[in-house]
Scaffold this active site. Structure first.
Site, short mmCIF file in Angstrom:
data_model
loop_
_atom_site.label_atom_id
_atom_site.label_comp_id
_atom_site.label_asym_id
_atom_site.label_seq_id
_atom_site.Cartn_x
_atom_site.Cartn_y
_atom_site.Cartn_z
N HIS A 33 -8.75 -6.10 17.65
CA HIS A 33 -7.52 -6.73 18.16
C HIS A 33 -6.34 -6.39 17.25
O HIS A 33 -5.26 -6.05 17.73
CB HIS A 33 -7.66 -8.26 18.18
CG HIS A 33 -8.70 -8.81 19.10
ND1 HIS A 33 -9.62 -9.76 18.70
CD2 HIS A 33 -8.97 -8.57 20.41
CE1 HIS A 33 -10.39 -10.08 19.72
NE2 HIS A 33 -10.03 -9.37 20.77
N LYS A 57 -14.52 -23.13 28.85
CA LYS A 57 -15.38 -22.59 27.78
C LYS A 57 -15.38 -23.50 26.57
O LYS A 57 -14.41 -24.20 26.32
CB LYS A 57 -14.83 -21.23 27.35
CG LYS A 57 -15.28 -20.08 28.20
CD LYS A 57 -14.96 -18.80 27.43
CE LYS A 57 -15.05 -17.56 28.29
NZ LYS A 57 -14.52 -16.39 27.59
N ARG A 106 -12.20 -0.19 25.05
CA ARG A 106 -13.09 0.35 24.03
C ARG A 106 -14.02 1.42 24.57
O ARG A 106 -14.32 2.39 23.93
CB ARG A 106 -13.95 -0.77 23.43
CG ARG A 106 -13.20 -1.72 22.56
CD ARG A 106 -13.99 -2.96 22.31
NE ARG A 106 -14.32 -3.61 23.58
CZ ARG A 106 -14.78 -4.83 23.69
NH1 ARG A 106 -15.03 -5.53 22.61
NH2 ARG A 106 -15.02 -5.36 24.87
N SER A 144 -15.76 -9.93 20.10
CA SER A 144 -15.82 -11.29 19.55
C SER A 144 -17.21 -11.88 19.74
O SER A 144 -17.73 -12.57 18.87
CB SER A 144 -14.77 -12.18 20.24
OG SER A 144 -13.48 -11.69 19.96
O1 PNS Z 1 -10.18 -11.67 25.86
P1 PNS Z 1 -10.55 -11.84 27.30
O2 PNS Z 1 -11.38 -13.10 27.46
O3 PNS Z 1 -11.20 -10.62 27.90
O4 PNS Z 1 -9.16 -12.08 28.10
C1 PNS Z 1 -9.16 -12.30 29.49
C2 PNS Z 1 -7.77 -12.77 29.98
C3 PNS Z 1 -7.30 -13.96 29.19
C4 PNS Z 1 -6.78 -11.63 29.81
C5 PNS Z 1 -7.91 -13.10 31.51
O5 PNS Z 1 -9.00 -13.95 31.67
C6 PNS Z 1 -6.67 -13.75 32.07
O6 PNS Z 1 -5.64 -13.14 32.21
N1 PNS Z 1 -6.78 -15.06 32.43
C7 PNS Z 1 -5.69 -15.83 32.96
C8 PNS Z 1 -5.94 -16.22 34.42
C9 PNS Z 1 -5.56 -15.08 35.34
O7 PNS Z 1 -4.43 -14.65 35.40
N2 PNS Z 1 -6.58 -14.59 36.06
C10 PNS Z 1 -6.43 -13.47 36.94
C11 PNS Z 1 -6.51 -12.18 36.15
S1 PNS Z 1 -6.72 -10.83 37.21
#
Ligand code: PNS
Length: 180
Positions: A33, A57, A106, A144
């Site tokens: 990150h 979560k 990645r 993570s």
């Molecule tokens: O680090 P992560 O858990 O892979 O991040 C995922 C994240 C936070 C980018 C994604 O879950 C997100 O944008 N969540 C917000 C809700 C949302 O907009 N959902 C639709 C995404 S297509």
């Protein structure tokens, strides 16, 4: 007949700054990150690290802890802002006036999930661009989830997370709050 291509998105925010949002869970923040944020600073004027408030979560680190850790790691770098968001990412991007989302990519295994999210976000907000950035090769296997698991089982995460994260993980493990 093919559809008209969309007009190109204006990649600058309201004050002419190139602002990008780097969203994620960051539980915990790791060096992959940090690498993406650092690379992002070479391309954008400002990076907003946006930590998702996900009530479904049970994270190892609370959102407040994750904000504090990320601020500590980027202390002295005024072009990095750390914030939290709930709800749709596109709504947050609109509120913040940020036209770009940065995501790290990645490996091929990340691609399908990232591609789906990028296209869904594009469907919801056509002028929001997702920019994928590749971390240094050394971090292509860092996640993570694996960091939590390896550390909980006594393995070394030296070099994979900032020192402040390792110290905080140690505290969690001693308190019995870290489980694989
Ligand atoms: O680090 P992560 O858990 O892979 O991040 C995922 C994240 C936070 C980018 C994604 O879950 C997100 O944008 N969540 C917000 C809700 C949302 O907009 N959902 C639709 C995404 S297509």
């Amino acid at each position: 007949m093919s559809a008209e291509p969309p007009s190109p998105a204006d990649a600058t925010g309201p004050r002419g700054e190139r602002i990008a949002i780097y969203p994620g869970s960051f539980d915990p923040l790791h060096n992959g990150h940090v690498d993406i944020i650092t690379r992002g600073l070479g391309v954008f004027d400002r990076i907003i690290v946006a930590i998702l408030l996900n009530r479904d979560k049970t994270p190892v680190f609370s959102v407040e802890e994750r904000v504090a850790i990320t601020r500590e790691v980027f202390r002295g770098q005024p072009r990095v802002e750390v914030d939290t968001f709930a709800g749709l990412l596109v709504d947050y991007a609109r509120r913040r006036g940020a036209p770009v989302i940065v995501r790290g990519l990645r490996a091929i295994s990340d691609f399908e999930y990232e591609f789906q999210m990028a296209l869904m976000n594009q469907h919801l907000m056509p002028d929001l661009e997702t920019v994928f950035m590749m971390p240094a090769e050394a971090y292509t296997y860092t996640s993570s989830r694996l960091i939590r698991e390896v550390f909980a089982l006594g393995g070394s995460i030296d070099g994979l997370v900032p020192p402040v994260v390792e110290a905080r993980m140690r505290e969690k493990r001693s308190a019995g709050l870290l489980h694989p």
